[in-house]
Design a protein around this motif. Sequence first.
Motif, PDB file in Angstrom:
ATOM      1  N   MET A 176     -24.001   7.945  53.662  1.00 49.16           N
ATOM      2  CA  MET A 176     -23.829   7.354  52.341  1.00 49.16           C
ATOM      3  C   MET A 176     -24.783   6.190  52.107  1.00 49.16           C
ATOM      4  O   MET A 176     -25.367   6.049  51.032  1.00 49.16           O
ATOM      5  CB  MET A 176     -22.391   6.853  52.162  1.00 49.16           C
ATOM      6  CG  MET A 176     -21.354   7.936  52.267  1.00 49.16           C
ATOM      7  SD  MET A 176     -21.382   8.981  50.808  1.00 49.16           S
ATOM      8  CE  MET A 176     -20.117  10.159  51.228  1.00 49.16           C
ATOM      9  N   MET A 226     -31.399  12.694  47.905  1.00 50.75           N
ATOM     10  CA  MET A 226     -30.279  11.759  47.973  1.00 50.75           C
ATOM     11  C   MET A 226     -28.975  12.509  48.205  1.00 50.75           C
ATOM     12  O   MET A 226     -28.174  12.165  49.067  1.00 50.75           O
ATOM     13  CB  MET A 226     -30.220  10.978  46.653  1.00 50.75           C
ATOM     14  CG  MET A 226     -29.165   9.914  46.583  1.00 50.75           C
ATOM     15  SD  MET A 226     -27.584  10.586  46.044  1.00 50.75           S
ATOM     16  CE  MET A 226     -26.522   9.218  46.402  1.00 50.75           C
ATOM     17  N   TYR A 227     -28.787  13.575  47.438  1.00 56.48           N
ATOM     18  CA  TYR A 227     -27.566  14.382  47.559  1.00 56.48           C
ATOM     19  C   TYR A 227     -27.480  14.981  48.958  1.00 56.48           C
ATOM     20  O   TYR A 227     -26.423  14.970  49.591  1.00 56.48           O
ATOM     21  CB  TYR A 227     -27.590  15.479  46.498  1.00 56.48           C
ATOM     22  CG  TYR A 227     -26.483  16.481  46.630  1.00 56.48           C
ATOM     23  CD1 TYR A 227     -25.211  16.199  46.146  1.00 56.48           C
ATOM     24  CD2 TYR A 227     -26.707  17.709  47.246  1.00 56.48           C
ATOM     25  CE1 TYR A 227     -24.190  17.122  46.277  1.00 56.48           C
ATOM     26  CE2 TYR A 227     -25.696  18.633  47.384  1.00 56.48           C
ATOM     27  CZ  TYR A 227     -24.437  18.345  46.894  1.00 56.48           C
ATOM     28  OH  TYR A 227     -23.431  19.255  47.031  1.00 56.48           O
ATOM     29  N   GLY A 258     -28.278   7.460  51.608  1.00 56.45           N
ATOM     30  CA  GLY A 258     -28.314   8.121  50.300  1.00 56.45           C
ATOM     31  C   GLY A 258     -28.361   7.091  49.182  1.00 56.45           C
ATOM     32  O   GLY A 258     -29.151   7.211  48.231  1.00 56.45           O
ATOM     33  N   ALA A 259     -27.534   6.055  49.297  1.00 57.39           N
ATOM     34  CA  ALA A 259     -27.494   5.018  48.261  1.00 57.39           C
ATOM     35  C   ALA A 259     -28.858   4.334  48.144  1.00 57.39           C
ATOM     36  O   ALA A 259     -29.311   4.012  47.041  1.00 57.39           O
ATOM     37  CB  ALA A 259     -26.406   3.998  48.569  1.00 57.39           C
ATOM     38  N   ALA A 298     -26.474  12.317  51.475  1.00 59.89           N
ATOM     39  CA  ALA A 298     -25.148  11.710  51.325  1.00 59.89           C
ATOM     40  C   ALA A 298     -24.022  12.729  51.436  1.00 59.89           C
ATOM     41  O   ALA A 298     -22.950  12.414  51.937  1.00 59.89           O
ATOM     42  CB  ALA A 298     -25.057  10.974  49.997  1.00 59.89           C
ATOM     43  N   LEU A 299     -24.226  13.943  50.975  1.00 65.67           N
ATOM     44  CA  LEU A 299     -23.072  14.828  50.843  1.00 65.67           C
ATOM     45  C   LEU A 299     -23.196  16.210  51.459  1.00 65.67           C
ATOM     46  O   LEU A 299     -22.200  16.912  51.568  1.00 65.67           O
ATOM     47  CB  LEU A 299     -22.732  15.019  49.360  1.00 65.67           C
ATOM     48  CG  LEU A 299     -21.910  13.922  48.701  1.00 65.67           C
ATOM     49  CD1 LEU A 299     -21.529  14.348  47.307  1.00 65.67           C
ATOM     50  CD2 LEU A 299     -20.658  13.619  49.503  1.00 65.67           C
ATOM     51  N   TYR A 338     -23.126  12.932  56.462  1.00 65.40           N
ATOM     52  CA  TYR A 338     -22.676  12.050  55.392  1.00 65.40           C
ATOM     53  C   TYR A 338     -23.273  10.662  55.578  1.00 65.40           C
ATOM     54  O   TYR A 338     -22.612   9.751  56.055  1.00 65.40           O
ATOM     55  CB  TYR A 338     -21.154  12.003  55.378  1.00 65.40           C
ATOM     56  CG  TYR A 338     -20.548  13.230  54.748  1.00 65.40           C
ATOM     57  CD1 TYR A 338     -19.808  13.118  53.582  1.00 65.40           C
ATOM     58  CD2 TYR A 338     -20.707  14.493  55.299  1.00 65.40           C
ATOM     59  CE1 TYR A 338     -19.255  14.239  52.982  1.00 65.40           C
ATOM     60  CE2 TYR A 338     -20.163  15.611  54.715  1.00 65.40           C
ATOM     61  CZ  TYR A 338     -19.446  15.482  53.549  1.00 65.40           C
ATOM     62  OH  TYR A 338     -18.906  16.595  52.955  1.00 65.40           O
TER      63      TYR A 338
END
Lengths: 281, 305
Positions: free
Chosen positions: B272, B260-261, B275-276, B264-265, B270
Amino acid sequence: MFPRPIATRGPGARALYQIALPVALIIWLFPLLGVALTSVRPASDLAAGNYFGMPSSIAFSNYVDVFQNSPIGRYILNSFKVTIPTVIGTLVLSCMTGFALGVYRFRGNILIFFLFVAGNFVPFQILMIPVRDITVQMGLYNSTAGLALFHIAFQTGFCTLFMRNFIGALPRELIEAARVEGVAEWRIFWFIVLPLMRPAIAALSVLVFTFIWNDFFWATVLTTSASTQPVTAGLSSLNGQWIAAWHLVSAGSIIAALPPVAMFFLMQKHFIAGLTMGAVK
Amino acid sequence: MAMTSTELRSRSWWRSNQQWLTPWLFLTPGLIMFALYVVWPIFESFRISFYNWDGLGEKRWLGWGNYVELFGDRAFKTSLRNNVIWLLLYMLAVPIGLGLAIFLNQTVRGIRIYKSLFFFPFVISQVVVGLMFSWFYAPNFGLLYNLIEWVTGKGIAILADPTLATYGIIAAGLWPQIAYCMILYLTGLNNVAPDQIEAARLDGAKGLKMLWFVILPQLRPATFIAVVVTVIGALRSFDLVSIMTNGGPFGSSRVLSYYMYEQALSEYGYRMGYGAAIAVVLFLIMMVFISGFIWKMMRDERGDR
C-alpha cells in the motif's frame, strides 16, 4: 456556417460527399461491426476459420449461451443496483449544492466551488487506498451499496459544477421577487428553482448513468465476487475464462454495452447538452 | 393557531438568519460526502506513502523510503515514459476530432444519424472498447493482423510486441476520445457567428485561412474543454491497459495508474505504501495541469461577473 454548405457546390462534390459519408462511417465503426458480426457467428464458423465472411447462419444462441452459462444476468442486475441509486443520490446532493453556490453570495463560495471542480480532475489512484479502507470499515466492501456511495460522492463534484452554472444563468429577478414577497428560502428552492432545473436534471441523469455504468476501475477495487460485481468487471473476468471463445466474448460485450447505448439514443439531446456544456460561450 | 413565545422567538430568529444559513444547510450533505470520499483520501494517501504497509498489519514509518525506491525502479520508469507517450499521442484526438466535426457539419439528409453513429464509441464502456480492439489486433485471425499480413507478407501481433503494445492500446483509447472531441467541436461550430463568416468570405478568406483566423478563435471554449478532457483521459488510462494487456508483455505497456494498482492490490502483493507513493507522483503530474485549468477558469469567472 463553416465549412461552406455542400448544397451550394456542384453536383460532383455533392455526390462525392454522399458516398464519403457511409464509407467513412463503416471504417470508423469497423471494430464495432466486426464484434457485432462475431456475436452472431456460430462457434463452428470460428473453428472452421471463417472469421470475416458472412456467418454460415445467424446464431442468436450465442446470446442464450452467455445468459445460461455465465452470471451475466446477475452482473447486469448489479450494475443497475449501483447505477440507479448513484444517479438519484448525486442529483439530490448536487441540486442542493448547485443551488447554494449559484444563488447565494457568501464568503468561501468560489473556494468551495473550485474545490468541487478540482476534485473532478483528480486521478482515481490517489483516492484508491483510503476509499477502500473507509468502505471496508463501514462493512460495505464487496457490496453494491459501498460502490454506489463512493460514486455519489465523486460525481457530486462534476454535477455541482454543472448545476451551479445552470442555476447561475437563471434570471435572478425571479428569486429577488419571491424574497420581496417574503417566501422562505427553502420554498424558493422547492417551488421556483427546482422546476426550472428539469433540463439540467435530465442531462445529468443520462450522463451519470453512462459514466457509472461504464466504470471499471472502482468496480474492480471495491467488489470482488460475482454476486456484487457490475457488468464491466464481470465481463473482464469472463474474458479471462472464455479464452478464444470470441463469439461469447462478443455477445457479452454487446449485452454490456446495450443499456448506455439505449439511454444515449433515447435521450440524445440531453446527453449532448450535458457533455458539451461550456463548449460554447 | 396559538404559538408559545419560544416558538415565536425561534421563528423570528430563523427569519432574520435564514439568508446566510440556508446556503450552508444546502451545502452540508454534499460537502460531507465530498470531504469524506475525495478530499480526505488525498491527504491520507500522502501520509500512507511514507509508510511500509500491507493494508492489514502495523504501518511502519519509512520516511522518503518509498520515493527513493521509485527512483531505482525500472518498472516505474517504463510506466512514467508510457504516460508521456499517452499524453502526447492522445492529444491527436483534438485535431482529428475537429477534422471529423468539420467533415460532418453539413445539412444533408440523414446527417443527424451519422453524427450520432460517429459519436457512438464514446458511449460504450472502455472495457468493451478494449475487447473490441483486442479482437481487431488478435494474432492469426484479427482483422488488422490479416491486413498487415496481406500487405507485408508477415502479420504482427501488436499486443504481444513489447515495443508496440502501448501504441496499440493508445489507438484504442483514441477511438472514443476522438468522438468526444468531435461532439464538442460540432456544438462549437453550430454556434460560430454566421455574420463573421460571411464578412470574412466577402474579404476573400476561405479554406484553411478561414479556419485558422476566423473559426478557431471562436471555437476557443470548445478547444479548452477538449484539451482538458483529453489530458485527464490520458492520465487516467487504466481500463484499456488492464483489459488489453494487463500491463504486459513483460510490463512494457504499464502506465502509472495501472502500476499503482498492481503494487497495491493485485497478486503481486499488497504494498500500500509503495502504491500510494506512485499515486502521489501521478497526482502531482496531474496537479500541474489541474492548477492551469483552474487558474484559467477562475480568470474567466472574474471576467463574467
